[in-house]
Design a protein around this motif. Structure first.
Motif, PDB file in Angstrom:
ATOM      1  N   ASN A   1     -33.540  74.330  42.141  1.00 22.49           N
ATOM      2  CA  ASN A   1     -34.365  74.400  43.351  1.00 22.49           C
ATOM      3  C   ASN A   1     -34.760  73.007  43.826  1.00 22.49           C
ATOM      4  O   ASN A   1     -34.741  72.716  45.026  1.00 22.49           O
ATOM      5  CB  ASN A   1     -35.617  75.241  43.099  1.00 22.49           C
ATOM      6  N   GLY A   2     -35.134  72.146  42.894  1.00 23.59           N
ATOM      7  CA  GLY A   2     -35.538  70.790  43.250  1.00 23.59           C
ATOM      8  C   GLY A   2     -34.430  70.034  43.951  1.00 23.59           C
ATOM      9  O   GLY A   2     -34.636  69.417  45.001  1.00 23.59           O
ATOM     10  N   ILE A   3     -33.226  70.085  43.381  1.00 28.75           N
ATOM     11  CA  ILE A   3     -32.095  69.366  43.973  1.00 28.75           C
ATOM     12  C   ILE A   3     -31.750  69.941  45.347  1.00 28.75           C
ATOM     13  O   ILE A   3     -31.526  69.200  46.313  1.00 28.75           O
ATOM     14  CB  ILE A   3     -30.869  69.429  43.039  1.00 28.75           C
ATOM     15  N   MET A   4     -31.730  71.274  45.453  1.00 30.64           N
ATOM     16  CA  MET A   4     -31.378  71.901  46.729  1.00 30.64           C
ATOM     17  C   MET A   4     -32.410  71.577  47.811  1.00 30.64           C
ATOM     18  O   MET A   4     -32.054  71.278  48.960  1.00 30.64           O
ATOM     19  CB  MET A   4     -31.239  73.415  46.563  1.00 30.64           C
ATOM     20  N   PHE A   5     -33.690  71.647  47.465  1.00 32.80           N
ATOM     21  CA  PHE A   5     -34.737  71.353  48.442  1.00 32.80           C
ATOM     22  C   PHE A   5     -34.665  69.902  48.909  1.00 32.80           C
ATOM     23  O   PHE A   5     -34.812  69.613  50.099  1.00 32.80           O
ATOM     24  CB  PHE A   5     -36.113  71.660  47.839  1.00 32.80           C
ATOM     25  N   VAL A   6     -34.452  68.991  47.978  1.00 36.20           N
ATOM     26  CA  VAL A   6     -34.385  67.571  48.339  1.00 36.20           C
ATOM     27  C   VAL A   6     -33.174  67.295  49.225  1.00 36.20           C
ATOM     28  O   VAL A   6     -33.276  66.584  50.246  1.00 36.20           O
ATOM     29  CB  VAL A   6     -34.365  66.690  47.078  1.00 36.20           C
ATOM     30  N   ILE A   7     -31.998  67.831  48.857  1.00 38.15           N
ATOM     31  CA  ILE A   7     -30.796  67.618  49.672  1.00 38.15           C
ATOM     32  C   ILE A   7     -31.010  68.167  51.083  1.00 38.15           C
ATOM     33  O   ILE A   7     -30.697  67.516  52.081  1.00 38.15           O
ATOM     34  CB  ILE A   7     -29.569  68.286  49.020  1.00 38.15           C
ATOM     35  N   SER A   8     -31.566  69.366  51.168  1.00 36.22           N
ATOM     36  CA  SER A   8     -31.807  69.973  52.478  1.00 36.22           C
ATOM     37  C   SER A   8     -32.764  69.121  53.309  1.00 36.22           C
ATOM     38  O   SER A   8     -32.528  68.891  54.505  1.00 36.22           O
ATOM     39  CB  SER A   8     -32.377  71.382  52.301  1.00 36.22           C
ATOM     40  N   GLY A   9     -33.830  68.643  52.685  1.00 37.55           N
ATOM     41  CA  GLY A   9     -34.787  67.794  53.395  1.00 37.55           C
ATOM     42  C   GLY A   9     -34.166  66.496  53.861  1.00 37.55           C
ATOM     43  O   GLY A   9     -34.446  66.022  54.966  1.00 37.55           O
ATOM     44  N   LEU A  10     -33.298  65.912  53.023  1.00 37.59           N
ATOM     45  CA  LEU A  10     -32.637  64.656  53.396  1.00 37.59           C
ATOM     46  C   LEU A  10     -31.666  64.857  54.557  1.00 37.59           C
ATOM     47  O   LEU A  10     -31.484  63.959  55.391  1.00 37.59           O
ATOM     48  CB  LEU A  10     -31.902  64.079  52.185  1.00 37.59           C
ATOM     49  N   ILE A  11     -31.025  66.029  54.622  1.00 32.62           N
ATOM     50  CA  ILE A  11     -30.140  66.324  55.744  1.00 32.62           C
ATOM     51  C   ILE A  11     -30.927  66.378  57.052  1.00 32.62           C
ATOM     52  O   ILE A  11     -30.486  65.889  58.097  1.00 32.62           O
ATOM     53  CB  ILE A  11     -29.388  67.657  55.509  1.00 32.62           C
ATOM     54  N   LEU A  12     -32.119  66.961  56.983  1.00 34.59           N
ATOM     55  CA  LEU A  12     -32.959  67.076  58.189  1.00 34.59           C
ATOM     56  C   LEU A  12     -33.634  65.747  58.553  1.00 34.59           C
ATOM     57  O   LEU A  12     -33.998  65.547  59.718  1.00 34.59           O
ATOM     58  CB  LEU A  12     -34.036  68.138  57.975  1.00 34.59           C
ATOM     59  N   LEU A  13     -33.800  64.874  57.588  1.00 32.88           N
ATOM     60  CA  LEU A  13     -34.603  63.660  57.782  1.00 32.88           C
ATOM     61  C   LEU A  13     -34.183  62.822  58.996  1.00 32.88           C
ATOM     62  O   LEU A  13     -35.033  62.511  59.849  1.00 32.88           O
ATOM     63  CB  LEU A  13     -34.567  62.813  56.502  1.00 32.88           C
ATOM     64  N   PRO A  14     -32.902  62.440  59.141  1.00 36.72           N
ATOM     65  CA  PRO A  14     -32.537  61.613  60.308  1.00 36.72           C
ATOM     66  C   PRO A  14     -32.588  62.383  61.624  1.00 36.72           C
ATOM     67  O   PRO A  14     -32.689  61.778  62.694  1.00 36.72           O
ATOM     68  CB  PRO A  14     -31.100  61.174  59.982  1.00 36.72           C
ATOM     69  N   ILE A  15     -32.515  63.706  61.554  1.00 36.70           N
ATOM     70  CA  ILE A  15     -32.567  64.522  62.769  1.00 36.70           C
ATOM     71  C   ILE A  15     -34.011  64.707  63.231  1.00 36.70           C
ATOM     72  O   ILE A  15     -34.336  64.543  64.410  1.00 36.70           O
ATOM     73  CB  ILE A  15     -31.921  65.904  62.521  1.00 36.70           C
TER      74      ILE A  15
END
Length: 312
Positions: free
Chosen positions: A211-225
């Motif tokens: 869950n931690g890895i998935m949440f962080v990756i998802s957040g990083l994808i949204l970050l520049p947007i």
């Protein structure tokens, strides 16, 4: 005879002997109810942030994914460091982790928040419950079978309930915004995938780690947007409390409680008790977010919740 007894003892050691005692079931049920309740309250909190503070759904998703993901990673590092290191070293899992991050976290979070934004916390949460129908479809295809009688009744009730919610009982028009219905059904589809796709990785690396890895990756994808530092809404003290709750209680706490409870009381009981989420979302939506439901809406909600008890 002596050899036979020793063989039995050795076999017993190799065979899992955990049995759910009444105490385990009670504690598990309470944890699941608490997790479902937090999820339901979190839906209303999200609606308040979007309504009263004009927070963009993508901003909420990005912030709570990164923050909750960091908490999950911290807990994994503290309690299961070997699993965390093992997952990070397993390059063969990277592609699946990214795919699950997109579908099981990013799409679920964004679609859910968009559904809440277009409708209300209760309606969005009830529509999310339709994920059981998508899971049933996957099970039937894999098992090369047709739905059983109870399952067929559940499908019919879910369809009728969705029609009632969408039309308000008048089939000539939509009372629910088409965008709200779209996002709600997309959320249900992605939630059904979430209940299947990451299971093998969670069994191997643990819930906190995956869950931690998935949440962080998802957040990083949204970050520049999203650029949350530039698009943050104007928040007062109460608004900051709502953001803190949606991260700590509504996301991390809800996931942790629900998963811990499911391990103790079993997946079937957890699914039944999980109906506390749409019920809580509906009640808190009326009390705190000004949501208004017609008798037709409530009848549709009831049909979909009955479906939960028929489709297992």
């Amino acid at each position: 005879m002596g050899q036979s007894k020793r063989s039995v003892r050795r076999t017993a050691k190799r065979t899992p002997t955990f049995e759910r005692t009444p105490h385990d079931i009670l504690v598990g049920a309470l944890l699941v109810l608490a997790g479902g309740t937090l999820w339901g309250v979190n839906a209303t909190v999200s609606k308040l942030l979007m309504g009263s503070y004009h927070a963009d759904p993508l901003w909420i998703a990005c912030v709570r994914e990164l923050a909750a993901g960091a908490i999950f990673i911290a807990c994994s590092g503290a309690f299961t460091p070997k699993l965390l290191i093992g997952a990070l070293k397993d390059r063969g899992s990277y592609l699946k982790l990214v795919a699950c991050s997109l579908i099981c976290v990013l799409f679920v979070q964004v679609a859910y928040l968009k559904a809440i934004d277009w409708t209300n916390s209760g309606t969005a949460t009830v529509l999310q419950t339709l994920n059981l129908l998508f899971v049933l479809a996957i099970v039937c295809v894999r098992g090369q079978r047709l739905p059983r009688v109870k399952e067929s009744i559940g499908i019919a009730l879910a369809f009728a309930g969705t029609v009632l919610i969408a039309t308000g009982g008048d089939l000539s028009q939509l009372s629910l915004p088409l965008a709200g219905l779209f996002w709600g059904l997309l959320d249900a589809l992605c939630t059904s995938i979430m209940s299947i796709a990451p299971i093998a990785m969670m069994a191997r690396w643990g819930n906190f780690t995956v869950n931690g890895i998935m949440f962080v990756i998802s957040g990083l994808i949204l970050l520049p947007i999203v650029r949350p530092w530039a698009t943050a809404p104007s928040l007062d003290a109460f608004g900051l409390m709502l953001v803190a709750f949606t991260i700590v209680g509504g996301t991390f706490g809800a996931y942790w409680l629900f998963l811990a409870g499911t391990q103790r009381c079993g997946a079937m009981r957890a699914t039944m008790l999980g109906t506390s989420e749409p019920v809580t979302a509906t009640i808190t939506g009326v009390l705190f977010a000004g949501a208004v439901f017609t008798p037709t809406d409530l009848a549709g909600f009831a049909m979909i919740l009955i479906m939960v008890f028929l489709v297992r």
